[in-house]
Design an enzyme around this catalytic site. Structure first.
Site, PDB file in Angstrom:
ATOM      1  N   ASP A   1      25.326 -10.001   2.960  1.00 10.09           N
ATOM      2  CA  ASP A   1      25.486 -10.869   1.778  1.00 10.09           C
ATOM      3  C   ASP A   1      26.755 -10.611   1.244  1.00 10.09           C
ATOM      4  O   ASP A   1      27.451 -11.749   0.823  1.00 10.09           O
ATOM      5  CB  ASP A   1      24.544 -10.261   0.632  1.00 10.09           C
ATOM      6  CG  ASP A   1      24.720 -11.183  -0.601  1.00 10.09           C
ATOM      7  OD1 ASP A   1      24.775 -12.331  -0.592  1.00 10.09           O
ATOM      8  OD2 ASP A   1      25.186 -10.678  -1.683  1.00 10.09           O
TER       9      ASP A   1
ATOM     10  N   GLU B   1      10.070   4.239   2.973  1.00 13.78           N
ATOM     11  CA  GLU B   1      11.197   4.377   2.201  1.00 13.78           C
ATOM     12  C   GLU B   1      12.510   4.034   2.802  1.00 13.78           C
ATOM     13  O   GLU B   1      13.435   3.502   2.416  1.00 13.78           O
ATOM     14  CB  GLU B   1      11.166   5.462   1.018  1.00 13.78           C
ATOM     15  CG  GLU B   1       9.991   5.228   0.047  1.00 13.78           C
ATOM     16  CD  GLU B   1       8.552   5.483   0.422  1.00 13.78           C
ATOM     17  OE1 GLU B   1       7.966   4.995  -0.496  1.00 13.78           O
ATOM     18  OE2 GLU B   1       8.305   5.689   1.669  1.00 13.78           O
TER      19      GLU B   1
ATOM     20  N   PHE C   1       0.875  -1.002   0.007  1.00  9.52           N
ATOM     21  CA  PHE C   1      -0.052   0.024  -0.020  1.00  9.52           C
ATOM     22  C   PHE C   1       0.922   1.318  -0.287  1.00  9.52           C
ATOM     23  O   PHE C   1       0.258   2.360   0.326  1.00  9.52           O
ATOM     24  CB  PHE C   1      -0.873   0.228   1.177  1.00  9.52           C
ATOM     25  CG  PHE C   1      -2.092  -1.257   1.077  1.00  9.52           C
ATOM     26  CD1 PHE C   1      -2.750  -1.271  -0.194  1.00  9.52           C
ATOM     27  CD2 PHE C   1      -2.128  -2.126   2.189  1.00  9.52           C
ATOM     28  CE1 PHE C   1      -3.605  -2.440  -0.106  1.00  9.52           C
ATOM     29  CE2 PHE C   1      -2.850  -3.022   1.805  1.00  9.52           C
ATOM     30  CZ  PHE C   1      -3.712  -3.469   0.825  1.00  9.52           C
ATOM     31  N   CYS C   2       2.052   0.991  -0.232  1.00 11.64           N
ATOM     32  CA  CYS C   2       2.909   2.423  -0.391  1.00 11.64           C
ATOM     33  C   CYS C   2       2.606   3.078  -1.915  1.00 11.64           C
ATOM     34  O   CYS C   2       2.653   2.365  -2.808  1.00 11.64           O
ATOM     35  CB  CYS C   2       4.550   2.040  -0.194  1.00 11.64           C
ATOM     36  SG  CYS C   2       5.017   1.824   1.313  1.00 11.64           S
ATOM     37  N   HIS C   3       2.691   4.349  -1.745  1.00 13.10           N
ATOM     38  CA  HIS C   3       2.425   5.131  -3.000  1.00 13.10           C
ATOM     39  C   HIS C   3       3.799   5.185  -3.728  1.00 13.10           C
ATOM     40  O   HIS C   3       4.920   5.446  -3.328  1.00 13.10           O
ATOM     41  CB  HIS C   3       1.738   6.617  -2.799  1.00 13.10           C
ATOM     42  CG  HIS C   3       0.408   6.620  -2.154  1.00 13.10           C
ATOM     43  ND1 HIS C   3       0.044   6.308  -0.957  1.00 13.10           N
ATOM     44  CD2 HIS C   3      -0.720   6.554  -3.019  1.00 13.10           C
ATOM     45  CE1 HIS C   3      -1.144   6.305  -0.484  1.00 13.10           C
ATOM     46  NE2 HIS C   3      -1.838   6.642  -1.947  1.00 13.10           N
TER      47      HIS C   3
END
Length: 168
Positions: free
Chosen positions: A135, A121, A83-85
């Site tokens: 990693d 973000e 649901f992030c714009h």
């Protein structure tokens, strides 16, 4: 769901308790900024080795690669979190430093002028940068720990957050 003075309704749930994207159409565009931080804990021997080697691993420059990966993640957060714009990110900065002999702090600061904030973000950028460090360094140890991902600061919307606490 009832609202009271101390609890607001969840914004991603509609009146029928179904998931939804928040309608930001009537919100005002403001300058918005968020800072997130995460800690990467290395075994002491691994931390010493990385520091002595200029934070390079067999796969290459650890911190530079983490910054690039984190930046890509910031720009693609809307593809990862349902649901992030989608946002046209105006600024994305990383600060990465050892805060103890074996703990690396990664801070991600994101800014935009928009109707919705950039907390997700910043959190996504910090977390993907930390995963990239893992990693890049896992050949040295699988005992590396990613911990304490949190929102440090947020401004520009309804609430002002500093040091992880709502102050306005």
């Amino acid at each position: 769901m009832r609202r009271n003075d101390k609890q607001e309704a969840l914004t991603h749930i509609d009146a029928q308790n179904r998931p939804r994207m928040v309608d930001v159409g009537s919100k005002v565009v403001t300058a918005r900024c968020a800072i997130a931080q995460v800690i990467v804990r290395f075994p002491a021997k691994v931390a010493r080795s990385l520091r002595a080697g200029g934070m390079r691993a067999k796969k290459g420059p650890v911190l530079d690669t983490a910054i690039i990966a984190g930046t890509l993640a910031v720009k693609r957060t809307h593809e990862l979190i349902p649901f992030c714009h989608p946002l046209a990110i105006e600024r994305c900065d990383f600060a990465i430093e050892f805060v103890s002999d074996s703990e690396l702090a990664i801070r991600c600061e994101v800014a935009v002028s928009h109707k919705t904030g950039v907390e997700m973000e910043a959190l996504t950028g910090a977390s993907v940068a930390a995963l990239t460090v893992y990693d890049m360094c896992k050949a040295l140890s699988h005992e590396i720990v990613i911990a304490d991902l949190r929102l440090v600061e947020k401004s520009g919307g309804k609430r002002l957050v500093r040091k992880g606490k709502v102050i306005a």
